[in-house]
Design an enzyme around this catalytic site. Structure first.
Site, mmCIF file in Angstrom:
data_model
loop_
_atom_site.group_PDB
_atom_site.id
_atom_site.type_symbol
_atom_site.label_atom_id
_atom_site.label_comp_id
_atom_site.label_asym_id
_atom_site.label_seq_id
_atom_site.Cartn_x
_atom_site.Cartn_y
_atom_site.Cartn_z
ATOM 1 N N GLU A 28 0.840 -1.187 0.000
ATOM 2 C CA GLU A 28 0.000 0.000 0.000
ATOM 3 C C GLU A 28 0.878 1.240 0.000
ATOM 4 O O GLU A 28 2.066 1.169 0.268
ATOM 5 C CB GLU A 28 -0.945 -0.002 1.195
ATOM 6 C CG GLU A 28 -0.303 -0.299 2.537
ATOM 7 C CD GLU A 28 0.693 0.711 3.046
ATOM 8 O OE1 GLU A 28 0.456 1.929 2.944
ATOM 9 O OE2 GLU A 28 1.738 0.306 3.554
ATOM 10 N N GLU A 171 5.232 -0.511 0.707
ATOM 11 C CA GLU A 171 4.862 -0.217 -0.679
ATOM 12 C C GLU A 171 5.238 -1.325 -1.648
ATOM 13 O O GLU A 171 5.316 -1.115 -2.836
ATOM 14 C CB GLU A 171 5.533 1.092 -1.149
ATOM 15 C CG GLU A 171 5.131 2.301 -0.382
ATOM 16 C CD GLU A 171 6.095 2.634 0.747
ATOM 17 O OE1 GLU A 171 7.062 1.882 0.947
ATOM 18 O OE2 GLU A 171 5.855 3.627 1.434
#
Length: 178
Positions: A28, A171
């Site tokens: 994310e 990420e």
């Protein structure tokens, strides 16, 4: 809305599997999502926010105090039921958590492993596990985040990180490294 977001994640997996994908990586990118992740961890695990709220991107002591109070207030106002994944997701989660939970559940149902990357994706994995415990058999944990709730969530799901490098990121960098 929550069910729609979960189903959206599951539809993505259907499409990816049809394209031949054999491993999915969850991750994310966001600001402030470790706050809702801390609330999810507190609610699911029954832990005081003192034990789940971490520094996220590296906030100072003053911001940490505010972040803890936000989690305390959010839990008090919304009163999610401990261990009830759907109730917790609806009350203190977000679309990101619901969509990622759907990806993890969809992957398990299609027998595709999902590499869980970072503390926020792990909160989504915890919710997926609460909704569909069999998905745990298809989860891999890329790395151990420095966020304090991460280890507690992984312990409950009996998952071990592949990499422990003190990373704060979620990420997809840990998934790529793993």
């Amino acid at each position: 809305q929550t069910i729609g977001a979960i189903e959206g994640g599951m539809r993505l997996v259907r499409d990816w599997k049809a394209k031949g994908y054999t491993l999915l990586a969850t991750g994310e990118m966001g600001i402030g999502n470790t706050t809702s992740t801390s609330a999810i961890a507190s609610a699911f695990l029954g832990l005081d926010p003192q034990l789940t709220v971490g520094r996220g991107s590296g906030i100072n002591d003053e911001r940490m105090k505010i972040k803890r109070q936000v989690v305390i207030d959010g839990l008090a106002k919304n009163m999610p039921k401990q261990g009830d994944a759907m109730d917790i997701l609806c009350k203190v989660g977000g679309y990101d958590h619901a969509g990622l939970a759907g990806v993890i559940i969809g992957a398990a149902r299609r027998r595709v492993p999902a590499m869980v990357d970072g503390v926020n994706a792990t909160a989504a994995a915890l919710l997926a596990y609460g909704l569909y415990p069999q998905c745990r058999d298809y989860m891999l944990c890329s790395h151990l985040s420095s966020d304090i709730s991460h280890k507690k969530m992984l312990e409950l799901m009996q998952l071990s990180p592949i990499v422990d490098a003190g990373m704060r990121l979620g990420e997809g960098t840990g998934a790529s490294l793993a």
